[in-house]
Each structure stands twice: as structure tokens, then as C-alpha cells.
Design a protein around this motif. Structure first.
Motif, short mmCIF file in Angstrom:
data_model
loop_
_atom_site.label_atom_id
_atom_site.label_comp_id
_atom_site.label_asym_id
_atom_site.label_seq_id
_atom_site.Cartn_x
_atom_site.Cartn_y
_atom_site.Cartn_z
N PRO A 32 -4.54 -5.09 -0.31
CA PRO A 32 -3.24 -4.94 -0.97
C PRO A 32 -3.28 -4.03 -2.19
O PRO A 32 -4.29 -3.92 -2.88
N ASN A 33 -2.13 -3.41 -2.44
CA ASN A 33 -1.86 -2.65 -3.66
C ASN A 33 -2.71 -1.38 -3.83
O ASN A 33 -2.91 -0.91 -4.94
N VAL A 34 -3.19 -0.83 -2.73
CA VAL A 34 -3.96 0.42 -2.78
C VAL A 34 -2.99 1.59 -2.84
O VAL A 34 -1.92 1.56 -2.24
N ALA A 35 -3.38 2.65 -3.57
CA ALA A 35 -2.62 3.90 -3.61
C ALA A 35 -3.54 5.03 -3.16
O ALA A 35 -4.64 5.20 -3.70
N ILE A 36 -3.08 5.79 -2.16
CA ILE A 36 -3.82 6.95 -1.66
C ILE A 36 -2.95 8.18 -1.94
O ILE A 36 -1.88 8.33 -1.37
N LEU A 37 -3.42 9.03 -2.83
CA LEU A 37 -2.62 10.13 -3.36
C LEU A 37 -3.09 11.47 -2.82
O LEU A 37 -4.28 11.65 -2.54
N CYS A 38 -2.17 12.43 -2.70
CA CYS A 38 -2.53 13.75 -2.17
C CYS A 38 -1.95 14.91 -2.96
O CYS A 38 -2.24 16.05 -2.67
N LEU A 39 -1.12 14.65 -3.94
CA LEU A 39 -0.36 15.73 -4.56
C LEU A 39 -0.43 15.66 -6.08
O LEU A 39 0.38 14.99 -6.72
N GLY A 84 6.06 21.38 -11.51
CA GLY A 84 5.80 21.39 -10.07
C GLY A 84 4.50 20.70 -9.70
O GLY A 84 3.87 20.02 -10.52
N ASP A 85 4.10 20.91 -8.46
CA ASP A 85 2.92 20.25 -7.92
C ASP A 85 1.86 21.27 -7.54
O ASP A 85 2.16 22.43 -7.27
N GLU A 86 0.62 20.81 -7.48
CA GLU A 86 -0.48 21.61 -6.96
C GLU A 86 -0.37 21.64 -5.44
O GLU A 86 0.54 21.07 -4.86
N GLU A 87 -1.36 22.25 -4.77
CA GLU A 87 -1.41 22.23 -3.31
C GLU A 87 -1.72 20.82 -2.81
O GLU A 87 -2.43 20.06 -3.48
N LEU A 88 -1.22 20.51 -1.61
CA LEU A 88 -1.55 19.23 -0.97
C LEU A 88 -3.06 19.12 -0.78
O LEU A 88 -3.71 20.08 -0.36
N GLN A 89 -3.59 17.95 -1.11
CA GLN A 89 -5.02 17.67 -0.94
C GLN A 89 -5.16 16.28 -0.32
O GLN A 89 -5.56 15.32 -1.00
N PRO A 90 -4.81 16.13 0.96
CA PRO A 90 -4.84 14.79 1.57
C PRO A 90 -6.26 14.21 1.64
O PRO A 90 -7.18 14.88 2.12
N PRO A 91 -6.45 12.99 1.18
CA PRO A 91 -7.75 12.33 1.31
C PRO A 91 -8.06 12.01 2.78
O PRO A 91 -7.17 11.96 3.62
N MET A 92 -9.34 11.76 3.03
CA MET A 92 -9.78 11.33 4.35
C MET A 92 -10.56 10.03 4.18
O MET A 92 -11.48 9.96 3.37
N ILE A 93 -10.13 9.01 4.93
CA ILE A 93 -10.81 7.72 4.91
C ILE A 93 -11.51 7.60 6.27
O ILE A 93 -10.86 7.47 7.30
N LYS A 94 -12.84 7.66 6.26
CA LYS A 94 -13.61 7.72 7.50
C LYS A 94 -13.76 6.34 8.15
O LYS A 94 -13.55 5.31 7.51
N VAL A 105 0.86 -1.19 0.00
CA VAL A 105 0.00 0.00 0.00
C VAL A 105 0.89 1.24 0.00
O VAL A 105 1.88 1.31 0.72
N PHE A 106 0.54 2.22 -0.85
CA PHE A 106 1.26 3.48 -0.96
C PHE A 106 0.36 4.59 -0.45
O PHE A 106 -0.75 4.78 -0.96
N ILE A 107 0.81 5.33 0.56
CA ILE A 107 0.06 6.45 1.11
C ILE A 107 0.93 7.69 1.02
O ILE A 107 1.94 7.80 1.71
N GLN A 108 0.55 8.63 0.14
CA GLN A 108 1.30 9.88 0.05
C GLN A 108 1.07 10.70 1.31
O GLN A 108 2.01 11.11 1.97
N GLN A 109 -0.19 10.96 1.61
CA GLN A 109 -0.59 11.61 2.85
C GLN A 109 -2.09 11.46 2.98
O GLN A 109 -2.81 11.59 1.98
N ALA A 110 -2.58 11.16 4.19
CA ALA A 110 -4.01 10.96 4.39
C ALA A 110 -4.34 10.95 5.86
O ALA A 110 -3.47 10.74 6.71
N THR A 111 -5.63 11.14 6.14
CA THR A 111 -6.16 10.88 7.46
C THR A 111 -6.98 9.60 7.35
O THR A 111 -7.92 9.53 6.55
N ILE A 112 -6.60 8.60 8.13
CA ILE A 112 -7.27 7.31 8.12
C ILE A 112 -7.85 7.11 9.52
O ILE A 112 -7.10 7.04 10.49
N GLU A 113 -9.16 7.09 9.60
CA GLU A 113 -9.81 6.98 10.91
C GLU A 113 -9.80 5.54 11.41
O GLU A 113 -9.23 4.65 10.77
N ASP A 114 -10.46 5.29 12.53
CA ASP A 114 -10.48 3.98 13.18
C ASP A 114 -11.19 2.92 12.34
O ASP A 114 -12.11 3.22 11.58
N GLU A 115 -10.74 1.67 12.51
CA GLU A 115 -11.39 0.47 11.98
C GLU A 115 -11.51 0.46 10.46
O GLU A 115 -12.47 -0.07 9.90
#
Length: 130
Positions: A48-55, A70-80, A33-43
Motif C-alpha cells: 500500500p501507498n507506493v508511488a512510482i514516478l516518471c516525470l 514544465g516537465d523533463e523528459e519521461l523516465q518510466p521506471p522498470m520493476i523487474k 498506489v500511484f503509478i505515473q508510468q512504469a513497466t511492471i514485470e511478472d510476479e
């Protein structure tokens, strides 16, 4: 992030730089699993092989290569809380996966997913409520 022995990270989970990423209690994050940046809540379940992108990359200009724009602004996903991301899912920047939602294997999530909703496909579309 509080320590929780129920949270399991399998081999080859890659946290891009780790800054700004939070992982809740009693989560399961499977291998490759690849996580650039995210908020992952409980439970939360992440297969396998998931990608969570923020940039996202800038790509508006055609006179210079994309890699030099260059890159856009950071946009971190939220997984509730209690969401489940199936195998090979891609979550695009800025997306919120609602509480108890299920994202089917191979989906590319480009828009927010409502709580307790099942989505799938490319791009991910509503399948049904649960």
C-alpha cells in the motif's frame, strides 16, 4: 496486456493516464498506489501507498515559479520480475528495480537496485543480498 486472473489490483490504484504502463502476470498491487508510468514485470508485489514516478519537474530557473517551468523528459521506471516494494516506497523517475529485489518500507529509491538485493532508507541504500 494479457488478461491474468491472478493479477490483483486493490481499491484506489491510480494509473496516471495509463498510456505506456504495463503490468505483468500474477502481480499484486495494493491499495492507494500511484503509478505515473512504469513497466511492471511478472510476479511483482507492491504494498500500500507506493508511488512510482516518471516525470520530474524542471526547476533550474529561479525567476519563474517551478509550476510554470514544465516537465523533463519521461523516465518510466522498470520493476523487474519478482520484485517487492514495501509499504510507502517512492520510486523516482528512471529507476530500475532488479529481479527479485526487495525495497524496504518507507524507502525512497533514487538509483537502480541490483537483482536479488535488499535496500532501504532515504535515500535507499544497500542492506544485503538475498
Amino acid at each position: 496486456m494479457p488478461y491474468d486472473s491472478r493479477t490483483k489490483l486493490e481499491p484506489n490504484v491510480y494509473l496516471s493516464n495509463g498510456i505506456g504502463t504495463t503490468i505483468g502476470l500474477n502481480c499484486r498491487i495494493n491499495e492507494n498506489v500511484f503509478i505515473q508510468q512504469a513497466t511492471i514485470e511478472d510476479e511483482v508485489l507492491i504494498a500500500p501507498n507506493v508511488a512510482i514516478l516518471c516525470l520530474p519537474h524542471k526547476h533550474d530557473r529561479v525567476d519563474i515559479p517551478i509550476i510554470e517551468q514544465g516537465d523533463e523528459e519521461l523516465q518510466p521506471p522498470m520493476i523487474k520480475r519478482g520484485a517487492w516494494l514495501g509499504r510507502n516506497v517512492v520510486v523516482m523517475p528512471g529507476v530500475t528495480i532488479g529481479e527479485g529485489a526487495i525495497v524496504g518500507a518507507g524507502a525512497v529509491v533514487t538509483k537502480n537496485v541490483e537483482p536479488f538485493t535488499i535496500v532501504g532508507g532515504v535515500p535507499a541504500k544497500f542492506i544485503k543480498k538475498r
